[in-house]
Design a protein around this motif. Structure first.
Motif, PDB file in Angstrom:
ATOM      1  N   ALA A  68       0.358   2.799   0.389  1.00  0.00           N
ATOM      2  CA  ALA A  68       1.403   2.755   0.738  1.00  0.00           C
ATOM      3  C   ALA A  68       2.653   3.983   1.136  1.00  0.00           C
ATOM      4  O   ALA A  68       3.866   3.180   1.570  1.00  0.00           O
ATOM      5  N   GLU A  72       3.068   0.038   3.144  1.00  0.00           N
ATOM      6  CA  GLU A  72       2.399  -1.410   2.034  1.00  0.00           C
ATOM      7  C   GLU A  72       2.898  -1.260   0.936  1.00  0.00           C
ATOM      8  O   GLU A  72       3.043  -0.050   0.803  1.00  0.00           O
ATOM      9  N   ARG A  73       2.991  -2.005  -0.148  1.00  0.00           N
ATOM     10  CA  ARG A  73       3.389  -2.305  -1.560  1.00  0.00           C
ATOM     11  C   ARG A  73       2.033  -2.574  -1.891  1.00  0.00           C
ATOM     12  O   ARG A  73       1.503  -3.595  -1.673  1.00  0.00           O
ATOM     13  N   GLU A 116       5.665   1.859 -12.380  1.00  0.00           N
ATOM     14  CA  GLU A 116       5.831   2.293 -10.620  1.00  0.00           C
ATOM     15  C   GLU A 116       4.668   4.015 -11.046  1.00  0.00           C
ATOM     16  O   GLU A 116       5.055   5.024 -12.249  1.00  0.00           O
ATOM     17  N   GLY A 121       6.239   2.771  -3.703  1.00  0.00           N
ATOM     18  CA  GLY A 121       5.122   2.007  -3.069  1.00  0.00           C
ATOM     19  C   GLY A 121       3.819   1.317  -3.656  1.00  0.00           C
ATOM     20  O   GLY A 121       3.569   0.132  -3.432  1.00  0.00           O
ATOM     21  N   SER A 123       2.486   1.059  -7.661  1.00  0.00           N
ATOM     22  CA  SER A 123       2.520   1.285  -9.032  1.00  0.00           C
ATOM     23  C   SER A 123       1.336   1.023  -9.285  1.00  0.00           C
ATOM     24  O   SER A 123      -0.112   0.267  -7.965  1.00  0.00           O
ATOM     25  N   TYR A 164       3.950  -7.484  -2.816  1.00  0.00           N
ATOM     26  CA  TYR A 164       2.747  -7.109  -2.929  1.00  0.00           C
ATOM     27  C   TYR A 164       1.896  -7.359  -1.147  1.00  0.00           C
ATOM     28  O   TYR A 164       1.782  -8.315  -1.516  1.00  0.00           O
ATOM     29  N   SER A 165       1.108  -6.160  -0.598  1.00  0.00           N
ATOM     30  CA  SER A 165       0.028  -6.699   0.224  1.00  0.00           C
ATOM     31  C   SER A 165      -0.994  -6.464   0.079  1.00  0.00           C
ATOM     32  O   SER A 165      -1.815  -7.727   0.292  1.00  0.00           O
TER      33      SER A 165
END
Length: 306
Positions: A68, A72-73, A116, A121, A123, A164-165
């Motif tokens: 994150a 990246e998410r 969150e 970023g 979760s 998301y990644s």
């Protein structure tokens, strides 16, 4: 793969920063890490090892935070009834109205369960003690081994999921139905492995289970990598175990090793990832390097599949 012998001068492990390798203090080039980030569908990586105390949850928390931190998410799914990943990310049990349990039994979807965290970023789908009885409850469900897979597929196919990644799934320290659900849902497995004698036996058992899941439930399942954790350079056994694992698993073993580090151990009691608690400690720097190496490895996988 032969089991290493206990060296006579091996010291007992201690929670000390001195376990870090010299390279852990080198500066981190974040621009190079960000340059490696490639857009695409979320990758579902499961952190699994049936042996407890190997740094699995710690790796889920801090690898997710490191990813994150470079843009990246990341979604962390806490499938361990103990809920340590949830607590370590600062989400107490009173702040989990919808959890992974409701997702597995079909009462909620991933989007409803995700919350969150304090890390931008990052979760979380939190754990619940109700997961302790999930195996018995799921026995009468259709596709009981695919409950998480179906939920994640619906989520990653949506606009919310495609944002998301990575999805990181933290499994319980056992090879039960919860872990099987995670493996069926996974694109690949990331194996944290403590640098100690009995870790080698656990690795063999895990690889056997992965092969069985690949044969009967998820033919695309692969070992994404093995992360050596709790490495203490003062202990000859750590070097010996690391050498044996690298000889047996080759390039599957990450170059980055996670040192035994007191700041990593302290961070969960404050409800923070180590990277938030003390970004400059050796453990935090190791997880940033691991994130960089993982991103590069993922990019290579995508290029090879193209």
């Amino acid at each position: 793969m032969s089991a290493p012998k206990q060296p006579a001068d091996s010291q007992s492990a201690s929670h000390s920063d001195s376990g870090a390798q010299p390279s852990d203090t080198a500066p981190i080039d974040l621009s190079a890490i960000r340059a490696a980030v490639q857009p695409g569908e979320p990758r579902v990586l499961v952190l699994a090892n049936q042996k407890g105390g190997v740094g699995k949850t710690t790796t889920a928390i801090n690898l997710g935070t490191a990813l994150a931190a470079v843009g990246e998410r990341v979604l962390v799914v806490d499938l361990d009834p103990q809920g340590n990943a949830s607590t370590g990310l600062g989400v107490d049990r009173n702040s989990r109205p919808v959890t992974a349990y409701e997702v597995l039994i079909g009462e909620a979807d991933i989007k409803d369960a995700s919350i969150e965290t304090s890390v931008p970023g990052l979760s979380l789908v939190a754990s619940s003690m109700d997961l302790l009885g999930a195996e018995l409850e799921l026995a009468d469900f259709d596709r009981r081994s695919h409950r998480l897979s179906d939920a994640l597929h619906a989520f990653t196919s949506s606009d919310a999921g495609r944002a998301y990644s990575y999805v990181l799934v933290d499994c319980p320290p056992s090879l039960n139905l919860l872990t099987i659900n995670a493996m069926v849902a996974a694109d690949a497995i990331l194996v944290p492995l403590q640098c100690e004698f009995f870790a080698l036996e656990g690795l063999s058992q895990l690889l056997h289970t992965v092969e069985r899941v690949r044969t009967s439930l998820n033919p695309d399942l692969e070992i994404q990598g093995i992360v050596l954790t709790m490495f203490d350079k003062r202990n000859n056994l750590s070097d010996q175990v690391a050498a044996d694992v690298r000889e047996y698993m080759g390039d599957k073993v990450y170059r980055t090793v996670i040192p035994r580090n007191v700041r990593i151990s302290e961070a969960p009691s404050f409800g923070k990832p180590a990277l938030v608690y003390d970004y400059k400690c050796a453990g935090s720097k190791a997880y940033m390097k691991l994130a960089s190496e993982l991103i590069q490895r993922e990019r290579d996988i995508k290029h090879a599949a193209a």
